[in-house]
Design an enzyme around this catalytic site. Sequence first.
Site, short mmCIF file in Angstrom:
data_model
loop_
_atom_site.label_atom_id
_atom_site.label_comp_id
_atom_site.label_asym_id
_atom_site.label_seq_id
_atom_site.Cartn_x
_atom_site.Cartn_y
_atom_site.Cartn_z
N ARG A 100 -10.92 0.39 14.44
CA ARG A 100 -10.99 1.13 13.17
C ARG A 100 -11.99 0.42 12.27
O ARG A 100 -13.11 0.85 12.12
CB ARG A 100 -9.60 1.19 12.49
CG ARG A 100 -8.62 2.14 13.17
CD ARG A 100 -7.36 2.34 12.35
NE ARG A 100 -6.87 1.10 11.71
CZ ARG A 100 -5.67 0.96 11.18
NH1 ARG A 100 -4.81 1.96 11.18
NH2 ARG A 100 -5.31 -0.18 10.63
N MET A 148 14.39 24.11 2.76
CA MET A 148 13.61 23.42 1.74
C MET A 148 14.47 22.53 0.85
O MET A 148 14.10 21.40 0.54
CB MET A 148 12.85 24.43 0.88
CG MET A 148 11.95 23.77 -0.15
SD MET A 148 11.14 24.94 -1.25
CE MET A 148 9.82 25.52 -0.24
N LYS A 180 0.85 -1.20 0.00
CA LYS A 180 0.00 0.00 0.00
C LYS A 180 0.89 1.25 0.00
O LYS A 180 2.10 1.16 0.24
CB LYS A 180 -0.91 -0.01 1.22
CG LYS A 180 -0.17 0.04 2.56
CD LYS A 180 -1.11 -0.23 3.72
CE LYS A 180 -0.36 -0.20 5.04
NZ LYS A 180 -1.21 -0.66 6.16
N TYR A 197 18.37 29.19 8.89
CA TYR A 197 17.21 29.99 9.30
C TYR A 197 17.04 30.00 10.82
O TYR A 197 17.23 28.97 11.48
CB TYR A 197 15.93 29.43 8.69
CG TYR A 197 15.80 29.68 7.22
CD1 TYR A 197 15.71 30.98 6.73
CD2 TYR A 197 15.74 28.63 6.31
CE1 TYR A 197 15.58 31.22 5.36
CE2 TYR A 197 15.61 28.85 4.96
CZ TYR A 197 15.52 30.15 4.48
OH TYR A 197 15.38 30.37 3.14
C1 LIG Z 1 -0.46 -1.77 6.69
C2 LIG Z 1 -1.07 -3.02 7.13
C3 LIG Z 1 -0.26 -4.13 7.42
C4 LIG Z 1 1.26 -4.05 7.43
O1 LIG Z 1 1.68 -3.46 8.63
P1 LIG Z 1 3.23 -3.33 8.98
O2 LIG Z 1 3.24 -2.75 10.35
O3 LIG Z 1 3.79 -2.37 7.97
O4 LIG Z 1 3.82 -4.67 8.88
C5 LIG Z 1 -0.88 -5.31 7.75
N1 LIG Z 1 -2.22 -5.41 7.80
C6 LIG Z 1 -3.03 -4.37 7.54
C7 LIG Z 1 -4.51 -4.54 7.63
C8 LIG Z 1 -2.48 -3.13 7.22
O5 LIG Z 1 -3.29 -2.11 6.96
#
Ligand SMILES: *Cc1c(COP(=O)(O)O)cnc(C)c1O
Length: 365
Positions: free
Chosen positions: A130, A304, A35, A256
């Site tokens: 969630r 930046m 993802k 800065y």
């Molecule tokens: C992102 C995610 C994972 C992976 O989690 P990590 O901590 O990066 O290993 C696993 N299961 C779900 C449902 C997730 O959203």
Amino acid sequence: MPRPLLATIHIAALRHNLARARQAAPDAQAWAVVKANAYGHGIERVFEGLRGADGFALLDLSEAERVRALGWRGPILLLEGAFEARDLELCSRLHLWHTVHCDEQIDMLALHKTHEPHRVFLKMNSGMNRLGFSPQRYRSAWTRLNALPQVDEISLITHFSDADGPKGIAAQMALFEEATRDLPGERSVSNSAATLRHAHDAAVKADWIRPGIAVYGSAPDFPEHTAAHWGLQPAMSLNAKIIAVQHIEVGDSVGYGSSFVADKPQRIGVVACGYADGYPRICPTGTPVLVDGVRGRTVGRVSMDMLTVDLTNLPYAGVGSTVTLWGKASEGTVLSIDEVAQAAGTVGYELMCALAQRVPVVVED
Ligand SMILES: *Cc1c(COP(=O)(O)O)cnc(C)c1O
């Protein structure tokens, strides 16, 4: 010459890290979680390193299309399932497995017209609060799904809130086990932290592990454990060069806000990387870097396009020296992204995901 800043994606490290996750759960199949554009690494760039996974887990439908476009014919799991009814058409067309976490998604499925029934992962909310059905409502959701002609196989999935910390997974695991005891179907419970830290727990191994962060070479439970402790290698290195050197005297400031003031004569290297590249502006003086593979520190505020490092104890460094912001230096030394994230008060996940579009990226085996 292009600006001397480059991110490198290490295919061999991805392969190695995936193997590490598998080693922790040798009987399980492994989703590689890709993802957020493979946690900022780029789905197309990591594919070669992760194609040994049993499937890819993600949540953007456009990312699922990209994985199919790479020629992947194996499983793809949508971790949040369908967002609207027409998403199910894409699931049918691309053979995507999808999470079902709420009644509305079951309603959509019940109205969906498909020739081939779908494989779904029914999500339990075992304490994360969630997504998912409560343990009390899980069975009725399963029964409803099971009655749909649109549904083929139902797998069981939940997600831990504290797999990386002292609270652990026992309470959530007990709820999940209790509510699913006599339900058929494959199970998937473990993210990276659960896979690495709770590998001894027979129940946790389940059928499908879901490692994300570990695959990219960051420790899910830093600073309790480091990536090196878990045998993980950085999948991304961010390297820049020094483009200028300043000699400053006692009382001179750098950058800065004059946030850094020298209390002795110092040599300062100006590095071609700033917050517009994804390096956190909040990193304070003292954040670690590698200069030609040798550990050093930042001084003053990150701007930046540039940041500044102390070269006083690095007499051989100068214009053209390589500064590793995180990952591997060409000398072989490693600066874990977790250390930089800690200096910024965050986690490795956020830094890798925030690598900016303007940073050129190369893939290396
Ligand atoms: C992102 C995610 C994972 C992976 O989690 P990590 O901590 O990066 O290993 C696993 N299961 C779900 C449902 C997730 O959203």
